[in-house]
Design a protein around this motif. Sequence first.
Motif, short mmCIF file in Angstrom:
data_model
loop_
_atom_site.label_atom_id
_atom_site.label_comp_id
_atom_site.label_asym_id
_atom_site.label_seq_id
_atom_site.Cartn_x
_atom_site.Cartn_y
_atom_site.Cartn_z
N GLY A 161 0.81 -1.21 0.00
CA GLY A 161 0.00 0.00 0.00
C GLY A 161 0.84 1.25 0.00
O GLY A 161 2.09 1.21 0.03
N ARG A 162 0.17 2.37 -0.04
CA ARG A 162 0.84 3.66 -0.08
C ARG A 162 0.17 4.65 0.86
O ARG A 162 -1.06 4.65 1.00
N ILE A 163 0.99 5.51 1.44
CA ILE A 163 0.51 6.69 2.15
C ILE A 163 1.19 7.89 1.49
O ILE A 163 2.42 7.94 1.41
N GLU A 202 8.23 -3.33 4.39
CA GLU A 202 6.92 -3.98 4.47
C GLU A 202 6.10 -3.78 3.20
O GLU A 202 4.89 -4.01 3.19
N ASP A 203 6.75 -3.33 2.12
CA ASP A 203 6.05 -3.03 0.86
C ASP A 203 4.98 -1.96 1.05
O ASP A 203 3.94 -1.98 0.38
N ILE A 204 5.23 -1.06 1.97
CA ILE A 204 4.36 0.10 2.16
C ILE A 204 5.20 1.34 1.88
O ILE A 204 6.27 1.52 2.47
N TYR A 205 4.75 2.15 0.96
CA TYR A 205 5.51 3.31 0.51
C TYR A 205 4.91 4.58 1.09
O TYR A 205 3.71 4.83 0.96
N THR A 250 1.78 5.63 -9.61
CA THR A 250 1.88 4.72 -10.74
C THR A 250 3.31 4.30 -11.05
O THR A 250 3.57 3.68 -12.08
N GLN A 251 4.25 4.63 -10.16
CA GLN A 251 5.61 4.16 -10.35
C GLN A 251 5.68 2.65 -10.06
O GLN A 251 4.92 2.13 -9.25
N PRO A 252 6.61 1.93 -10.71
CA PRO A 252 6.73 0.49 -10.45
C PRO A 252 7.20 0.23 -9.03
O PRO A 252 7.75 1.10 -8.36
N ARG A 253 7.00 -0.97 -8.56
CA ARG A 253 7.29 -1.33 -7.17
C ARG A 253 8.76 -1.12 -6.82
O ARG A 253 9.11 -0.86 -5.67
N TYR A 254 9.65 -1.25 -7.80
CA TYR A 254 11.07 -1.10 -7.52
C TYR A 254 11.52 0.36 -7.54
O TYR A 254 12.70 0.65 -7.38
N CYS A 255 10.59 1.28 -7.76
CA CYS A 255 10.91 2.71 -7.77
C CYS A 255 10.19 3.39 -6.61
O CYS A 255 8.96 3.39 -6.55
#
Length: 270
Positions: A161-163, A202-205, A250-255
Amino acid sequence: MKEPTFNREDETMLTLTHHRPDAWKYEPATIAGKRVIITGGTTGIGRSTALLLASLGAKVLIFGRHERELNDAIETMRDCEDRVVGLTADVTREADVDRVFQTIDQQFGGLDILINNAGIGAGSIDDASPDAYRQVIETNLIGYLACAQRALSRLREQHAGRIINIGSLSAKGQGPDSDIYVATKTAIRGFSESLARKVQNEDIYVTLIEPGSTGADINPESPEEERKLESQGEMLVSECIAEAVLWCMTQPRYCYVPLLQVQPLHEKVR
């Protein structure tokens, strides 16, 4: 060299429509179906962001304190009203914040992205009562903390997820006669940086977007004055920040984009 001029009506919204070369390494991530909460989503930056994301297929919950502004915002999204939920709620009230997150669970089955945006303007402690500056701090800072706390519990359950926190370049410029507002936006910068480090594995950006002067209801200028400043490149239109939010989403997960600053071409301290 002739100075560029800006016309609100002539702006071209980017919205991921550009053609990309065949050998391009990635396509922007889609936001269609993403479940989004936008605090302060009934006016200004929040409203423009909600309109853009919903038009691209996101499921958006917006809220603000005033019913008239909420109704106006919902009306602008009539073409995608099946993907938009609106509430009147106040980020300074814990019960209201709980109700917002319960509603997105019920309506959309969870949360993917929180956009912390609700805020009110403020001047200096020289001119403010204790009640007034406490209200600004409750809205501009504690409201962000309250929503982020509830968002994190949901994002951690799905391990993604994202904040996105909307701050202000005033945290950097620290203009005169706005020390209360500057204090809250400086705090948001520190909060965003610290939280980002905490959840980065934690894959949270966590992203902080800091706009410069942007047309919004909290500004002291009249709408006519804002249009003039926008045409002169001294003030951003809220759609500029909506596009910045979209780009970060919309950036890829590795960015990972921890900080994005956006300012008018001819930014002035007023």
